[in-house]
Design a protein around this motif. Structure first.
Motif, PDB file in Angstrom:
ATOM      1  N   TYR A  72       0.775   4.719  -2.405  1.00  0.00           N
ATOM      2  CA  TYR A  72       0.528   6.047  -1.838  1.00  0.00           C
ATOM      3  C   TYR A  72       1.703   6.980  -2.119  1.00  0.00           C
ATOM      4  O   TYR A  72       1.515   8.148  -2.444  1.00  0.00           O
ATOM      5  CB  TYR A  72       0.301   5.948  -0.331  1.00  0.00           C
ATOM      6  CG  TYR A  72      -1.031   5.357   0.074  1.00  0.00           C
ATOM      7  CD1 TYR A  72      -1.882   4.808  -0.866  1.00  0.00           C
ATOM      8  CD2 TYR A  72      -1.443   5.362   1.393  1.00  0.00           C
ATOM      9  CE1 TYR A  72      -3.089   4.267  -0.505  1.00  0.00           C
ATOM     10  CE2 TYR A  72      -2.660   4.826   1.773  1.00  0.00           C
ATOM     11  CZ  TYR A  72      -3.476   4.275   0.815  1.00  0.00           C
ATOM     12  OH  TYR A  72      -4.659   3.748   1.177  1.00  0.00           O
ATOM     13  N   ILE A 107      -6.733   3.685   7.508  1.00  0.00           N
ATOM     14  CA  ILE A 107      -6.223   4.615   6.480  1.00  0.00           C
ATOM     15  C   ILE A 107      -6.548   4.082   5.086  1.00  0.00           C
ATOM     16  O   ILE A 107      -7.018   4.819   4.217  1.00  0.00           O
ATOM     17  CB  ILE A 107      -4.714   4.830   6.661  1.00  0.00           C
ATOM     18  CG1 ILE A 107      -4.452   5.610   7.938  1.00  0.00           C
ATOM     19  CG2 ILE A 107      -4.118   5.576   5.484  1.00  0.00           C
ATOM     20  CD1 ILE A 107      -3.030   5.576   8.401  1.00  0.00           C
ATOM     21  N   LYS A 122      -5.140   0.546  12.841  1.00  0.00           N
ATOM     22  CA  LYS A 122      -4.835   1.942  12.483  1.00  0.00           C
ATOM     23  C   LYS A 122      -4.481   2.046  10.991  1.00  0.00           C
ATOM     24  O   LYS A 122      -4.944   2.950  10.295  1.00  0.00           O
ATOM     25  CB  LYS A 122      -3.659   2.422  13.331  1.00  0.00           C
ATOM     26  CG  LYS A 122      -3.481   3.926  13.354  1.00  0.00           C
ATOM     27  CD  LYS A 122      -2.311   4.272  14.244  1.00  0.00           C
ATOM     28  CE  LYS A 122      -1.820   5.677  13.987  1.00  0.00           C
ATOM     29  NZ  LYS A 122      -0.528   5.918  14.638  1.00  0.00           N
ATOM     30  N   GLY A 123      -3.657   1.105  10.524  1.00  0.00           N
ATOM     31  CA  GLY A 123      -3.289   1.094   9.114  1.00  0.00           C
ATOM     32  C   GLY A 123      -4.465   0.781   8.224  1.00  0.00           C
ATOM     33  O   GLY A 123      -4.668   1.400   7.180  1.00  0.00           O
ATOM     34  N   ARG A 177       1.841   8.304  -5.576  1.00  0.00           N
ATOM     35  CA  ARG A 177       0.810   9.319  -5.821  1.00  0.00           C
ATOM     36  C   ARG A 177       1.366  10.711  -5.541  1.00  0.00           C
ATOM     37  O   ARG A 177       1.189  11.629  -6.335  1.00  0.00           O
ATOM     38  CB  ARG A 177      -0.373   8.994  -4.901  1.00  0.00           C
ATOM     39  CG  ARG A 177      -1.519   9.944  -4.964  1.00  0.00           C
ATOM     40  CD  ARG A 177      -2.572   9.531  -3.972  1.00  0.00           C
ATOM     41  NE  ARG A 177      -2.046   9.539  -2.605  1.00  0.00           N
ATOM     42  CZ  ARG A 177      -2.678   9.031  -1.552  1.00  0.00           C
ATOM     43  NH1 ARG A 177      -3.841   8.436  -1.699  1.00  0.00           N
ATOM     44  NH2 ARG A 177      -2.146   9.096  -0.358  1.00  0.00           N
ATOM     45  N   GLU A 226       0.204   9.799   7.263  1.00  0.00           N
ATOM     46  CA  GLU A 226      -0.476   8.601   6.760  1.00  0.00           C
ATOM     47  C   GLU A 226       0.506   7.430   6.620  1.00  0.00           C
ATOM     48  O   GLU A 226       0.219   6.320   7.052  1.00  0.00           O
ATOM     49  CB  GLU A 226      -1.087   8.901   5.390  1.00  0.00           C
ATOM     50  CG  GLU A 226      -2.545   8.604   5.310  1.00  0.00           C
ATOM     51  CD  GLU A 226      -3.141   9.078   4.001  1.00  0.00           C
ATOM     52  OE1 GLU A 226      -2.644   8.661   2.934  1.00  0.00           O
ATOM     53  OE2 GLU A 226      -4.106   9.856   4.044  1.00  0.00           O
ATOM     54  N   GLU A 240       4.127   1.904  13.610  1.00  0.00           N
ATOM     55  CA  GLU A 240       3.776   1.039  14.730  1.00  0.00           C
ATOM     56  C   GLU A 240       3.426  -0.375  14.291  1.00  0.00           C
ATOM     57  O   GLU A 240       3.122  -1.230  15.115  1.00  0.00           O
ATOM     58  CB  GLU A 240       2.586   1.647  15.487  1.00  0.00           C
ATOM     59  CG  GLU A 240       3.006   2.803  16.368  1.00  0.00           C
ATOM     60  CD  GLU A 240       1.820   3.568  16.888  1.00  0.00           C
ATOM     61  OE1 GLU A 240       0.756   2.971  17.062  1.00  0.00           O
ATOM     62  OE2 GLU A 240       1.959   4.777  17.101  1.00  0.00           O
ATOM     63  N   ASN A 241       3.440  -0.597  12.995  1.00  0.00           N
ATOM     64  CA  ASN A 241       3.034  -1.902  12.467  1.00  0.00           C
ATOM     65  C   ASN A 241       3.979  -2.988  12.956  1.00  0.00           C
ATOM     66  O   ASN A 241       5.197  -2.874  12.843  1.00  0.00           O
ATOM     67  CB  ASN A 241       3.065  -1.828  10.938  1.00  0.00           C
ATOM     68  CG  ASN A 241       2.407  -3.014  10.305  1.00  0.00           C
ATOM     69  OD1 ASN A 241       2.678  -4.148  10.683  1.00  0.00           O
ATOM     70  ND2 ASN A 241       1.527  -2.765   9.363  1.00  0.00           N
ATOM     71  N   ARG A 242       3.416  -4.068  13.524  1.00  0.00           N
ATOM     72  CA  ARG A 242       4.267  -5.086  14.154  1.00  0.00           C
ATOM     73  C   ARG A 242       5.089  -5.850  13.116  1.00  0.00           C
ATOM     74  O   ARG A 242       6.216  -6.248  13.411  1.00  0.00           O
ATOM     75  CB  ARG A 242       3.414  -6.048  14.966  1.00  0.00           C
ATOM     76  CG  ARG A 242       2.413  -6.831  14.158  1.00  0.00           C
ATOM     77  CD  ARG A 242       1.506  -7.623  15.048  1.00  0.00           C
ATOM     78  NE  ARG A 242       0.629  -6.750  15.827  1.00  0.00           N
ATOM     79  CZ  ARG A 242      -0.133  -7.193  16.811  1.00  0.00           C
ATOM     80  NH1 ARG A 242      -0.100  -8.446  17.166  1.00  0.00           N
ATOM     81  NH2 ARG A 242      -0.933  -6.368  17.440  1.00  0.00           N
ATOM     82  N   ILE A 243       4.565  -6.015  11.927  1.00  0.00           N
ATOM     83  CA  ILE A 243       5.334  -6.726  10.892  1.00  0.00           C
ATOM     84  C   ILE A 243       6.539  -5.872  10.476  1.00  0.00           C
ATOM     85  O   ILE A 243       7.659  -6.357  10.340  1.00  0.00           O
ATOM     86  CB  ILE A 243       4.453  -7.032   9.662  1.00  0.00           C
ATOM     87  CG1 ILE A 243       3.201  -7.762  10.079  1.00  0.00           C
ATOM     88  CG2 ILE A 243       5.223  -7.826   8.635  1.00  0.00           C
ATOM     89  CD1 ILE A 243       2.109  -7.770   9.054  1.00  0.00           C
ATOM     90  N   GLY A 281       1.328   6.131   9.914  1.00  0.00           N
ATOM     91  CA  GLY A 281       0.243   5.318  10.457  1.00  0.00           C
ATOM     92  C   GLY A 281       0.267   3.912   9.905  1.00  0.00           C
ATOM     93  O   GLY A 281      -0.099   2.952  10.582  1.00  0.00           O
ATOM     94  N   LEU A 282       0.691   3.795   8.654  1.00  0.00           N
ATOM     95  CA  LEU A 282       0.735   2.466   8.041  1.00  0.00           C
ATOM     96  C   LEU A 282       1.931   1.655   8.537  1.00  0.00           C
ATOM     97  O   LEU A 282       1.861   0.445   8.638  1.00  0.00           O
ATOM     98  CB  LEU A 282       0.815   2.582   6.517  1.00  0.00           C
ATOM     99  CG  LEU A 282      -0.461   2.997   5.797  1.00  0.00           C
ATOM    100  CD1 LEU A 282      -0.145   3.336   4.357  1.00  0.00           C
ATOM    101  CD2 LEU A 282      -1.497   1.902   5.842  1.00  0.00           C
ATOM    102  N   THR A 307       0.816  -1.221   0.000  1.00  0.00           N
ATOM    103  CA  THR A 307       0.000   0.000   0.000  1.00  0.00           C
ATOM    104  C   THR A 307       0.846   1.267   0.000  1.00  0.00           C
ATOM    105  O   THR A 307       0.554   2.207  -0.730  1.00  0.00           O
ATOM    106  CB  THR A 307      -0.914   0.010   1.233  1.00  0.00           C
ATOM    107  OG1 THR A 307      -1.456  -1.290   1.392  1.00  0.00           O
ATOM    108  CG2 THR A 307      -2.023   0.996   1.087  1.00  0.00           C
ATOM    109  N   VAL A 341      -6.433   8.683  -8.703  1.00  0.00           N
ATOM    110  CA  VAL A 341      -5.499   9.690  -9.210  1.00  0.00           C
ATOM    111  C   VAL A 341      -4.928   9.289 -10.569  1.00  0.00           C
ATOM    112  O   VAL A 341      -4.299  10.092 -11.234  1.00  0.00           O
ATOM    113  CB  VAL A 341      -4.338   9.924  -8.219  1.00  0.00           C
ATOM    114  CG1 VAL A 341      -4.822  10.659  -7.010  1.00  0.00           C
ATOM    115  CG2 VAL A 341      -3.658   8.645  -7.838  1.00  0.00           C
ATOM    116  N   ASP A 399      -2.346  -1.540  16.138  1.00  0.00           N
ATOM    117  CA  ASP A 399      -1.421  -1.034  15.114  1.00  0.00           C
ATOM    118  C   ASP A 399      -1.894  -1.413  13.712  1.00  0.00           C
ATOM    119  O   ASP A 399      -1.823  -0.610  12.784  1.00  0.00           O
ATOM    120  CB  ASP A 399      -0.003  -1.557  15.375  1.00  0.00           C
ATOM    121  CG  ASP A 399       0.045  -3.055  15.533  1.00  0.00           C
ATOM    122  OD1 ASP A 399      -0.966  -3.625  15.975  1.00  0.00           O
ATOM    123  OD2 ASP A 399       1.070  -3.671  15.210  1.00  0.00           O
TER     124      ASP A 399
END
Lengths: 401, 190
Positions: free
Chosen positions: A136, B19, B15-16, A139, A191, A198-201, A194-195, A132, B29, B12
């Motif tokens: 993003y 989004i 949260k992702g 873009r 953004e 903190e993502n555990r992976i 956020g992705l 993802t 886009v 966590d």
């Protein structure tokens, strides 16, 4: 399979020739790797697949023409390459661009830093497995390229700065658009965080991978975010300010542990700082000239000075040469470095007084960073090699030149 | 303790995912390229062309060979003959190897009479090399092709006069460049 055969297999070294055509090696980097099971024993990077002889080619071109070659060094941040080259020639000639040009240069350099870091984030995350973020980040990168198109007419190979200033002025409307873009960009960076942050992976793939202490990083010659991730305060924008960097406020984000995760955080914070620098540049941008008075024309001859007088007609003006041994550029040598998105980009130029550089040598950060791969990969798994290549932010166009 | 709770509740990851979920409601886009086309910005450095002078109907080039001098990739070939009576150079051969061109825009910047221009036309890929090896005639044809698609009454390229630069630095012909009026006359092509 018998017990003996399994033991034999575990003793056998497994050799893998990774690259030169591998999507995760960021270009044509080849890695000779030896594994024991899945652990890395030895890595030997093999460079030179994208060698085009840019340094040698520059010797046959005049100073303004050689600038177009620097676009092709690190092709995703061509603006900073141009600025680095122009700055070296300016320091050699002893001229300084006017204040408006300085601010414009700082602004476009930071736009390039954003674009380069976005591409790094996109591909680094994609290599590790986050699809993802890739979409993003591209873009937003597209928006930056569109801004470049508005500024100078090209998206990638810009050739925008000029020795002693910049090429064309930026319209007020475009400046407003850039300032709007920084607002969007600051939201987008949150953004991405956020992705990933903190993502555990993401954390389990990056924390503790490719650890390099500050002493090791310095002795390996790492620069840029790769060095700052280990907690070393080294930023040419702060230490030897060029252009308008001494007149804008920004922080230099530092890491602590020197692992892939810290370098990631460093770059993300740097992107935020870049957006803030751009905003300051637009606010403080003075009016006035965009190119210095003493600049050289783009049609300077290879040697000798051209005679131009008001009485001459257009036809004969550029054919007449007076004094074939006149000095066009003061003879001497110079090393000048700037903070490119990847690290310290240095240009060493030797001038013999003619219109062409006698020698141009590029100190490319990517080349130095490649030499750090074996050190960083020590004792890691095969999958971590990909993460380490990504975190060093390597572009082969710059490494092979 | 807080961290443990976050881990158990998958905060966590959620949260992702939030989004990405929000992004569902935004507009795409991307554009569907062959059907929709992206308008190039003003001053985009695309295919080369010779400006057809509205007064004479011919190219403006005076065969000064400056463009061939500054070209970093040396893809411009110019040849001329000298009119002995008037002392004027006559352009006999002008060729651009567009496949070698690096689109730096130095040629249009240095041209003292604003004859050559990099137009905002970018769709010129071809199956053979000959098509992108422009000579005097095809460069004029490129201009007509570009002008027929151009929206507007006047055309001026920003590299002709370099906005923001001190005009006295430029050659006389570029200090006050006149925009090229566009009259869409039938039959100009061919």
């Amino acid at each position: 399979m018998g017990q003996l055969e399994i033991e034999k297999l575990s003793e056998t070294k497994f050799v893998l020739q990774m690259g030169p055509h591998h999507p995760a090696t960021h270009g044509v980097l080849k890695l000779y790797t030896e594994f024991e099971g899945e652990r890395v024993l030895k890595i030997v990077p093999d460079v030179g697949y994208l060698h085009r002889g840019i340094e040698k080619l520059a010797e046959s071109k005049t100073y303004p023409s050689a600038m177009t070659l620097t676009d092709r060094l690190d092709y995703i941040s061509s603006m900073t390459n141009n600025i680095g080259y122009c700055l070296a020639v300016e320091r050699l000639m002893g001229i300084e661009p006017p204040p408006r040009a300085k601010y414009i240069r700082t602004m476009v350099a930071e736009l390039t830093r954003l674009s380069s870091h976005l591409l790094w984030l996109a591909t680094h995350a994609l290599d590790i497995g986050a699809m993802t973020v890739f979409l993003y980040a591209f873009r937003e990168r597209e928006q930056i390229l569109e801004l470049f198109e508005k500024i100078c007419g090209a998206r990638l190979t810009v050739s925008y700065p000029r020795i002693g200033g910049v090429r064309v002025d930026i319209k007020e409307k475009v400046l407003e658009e850039i300032s709007k873009f920084t607002e969007i960009m600051l939201n987008r960076i949150d953004e991405y965080e956020g992705l990933l942050t903190e993502n555990r992976i993401w954390i389990s793939r990056t924390k503790g991978v490719g650890v390099v202490s500050s002493e090791e990083a310095l002795s390996l010659g790492l620069t840029g975010p790769a060095l700052r991730g280990s907690g070393v305060y080294y930023d040419i924008r702060k230490l030897i300010p060029y252009d308008a960097y001494s007149e804008v406020d920004f922080e230099v984000p530092l890491g602590e542990n020197g692992d892939t995760y810290d370098r990631y955080l460093c770059r993300i914070r740097e992107m935020k700082q870049s957006a803030l620098i751009i905003r300051q540049c637009i606010e403080k941008m003075p009016e006035g000239e965009i190119i210095a008075e003493q600049t050289i024309d783009i049609d300077i001859p290879h040697q000798g000075k051209r005679k131009i007088s008001a009485g001459d007609s257009l036809w004969s003006g550029f054919i007449k040469f007076v004094d074939e041994k006149a000095e066009l550029i003061p003879p001497g040598e110079i090393y000048s470095a700037i903070e490119a998105p990847k690290g310290e980009l240095g240009f060493y130029i030797v001038s013999d007084g003619s219109g062409r550089p006698y020698r141009m040598r590029v100190r490319a950060p990517s080349f130095v960073h490649i030499s750090a791969i074996p050190k960083l990969c020590e004792g890691h798994l095969l999958a971590d090699v990909i993460a380490i290549i990504g975190t060093l932010d390597i572009v082969m166009g710059e490494a092979d030149r | 303790m807080n961290n443990l709770l976050k881990k158990i509740l998958f905060l966590d990851i959620i949260k992702g995912l939030l989004i990405t979920f929000k992004t569902i409601f935004t507009h795409p886009v991307t554009i569907r390229y062959p059907k929709e086309k992206k308008e190039p910005e003003e001053g985009f450095r695309g295919r080369h062309a010779f400006v057809r002078d509205p007064e004479t109907g011919k190219e403006r080039c005076v065969a000064c060979t400056k463009c061939a001098q500054v070209c970093p990739s040396q893809c411009i070939y110019v040849d001329f003959s000298l009119n002995v009576e008037t002392g004027v150079r006559v352009l006999t051969k002008y060729e651009i190897d567009a496949l070698r061109c690096i689109f730096c825009g130095y040629c249009e910047e240095i041209c003292p009479v604003n004859a050559i221009v990099l137009t905002e036309f970018y769709e010129y890929a071809s199956y053979d090399r000959k098509t992108n090896y422009f000579n005097k005639e095809s460069l004029l044809k490129n201009w007509d092709e570009f002008i027929s698609q151009y929206k507007g009454n006047e055309y001026i390229n920003k590299f002709w006069y370099l906005p923001g630069i001190n005009r006295m630095r430029l050659p006389v012909g570029k200090r006050q460049p006149k925009p090229v009026p566009i009259r869409k006359i039938a039959g100009v092509r061919d």
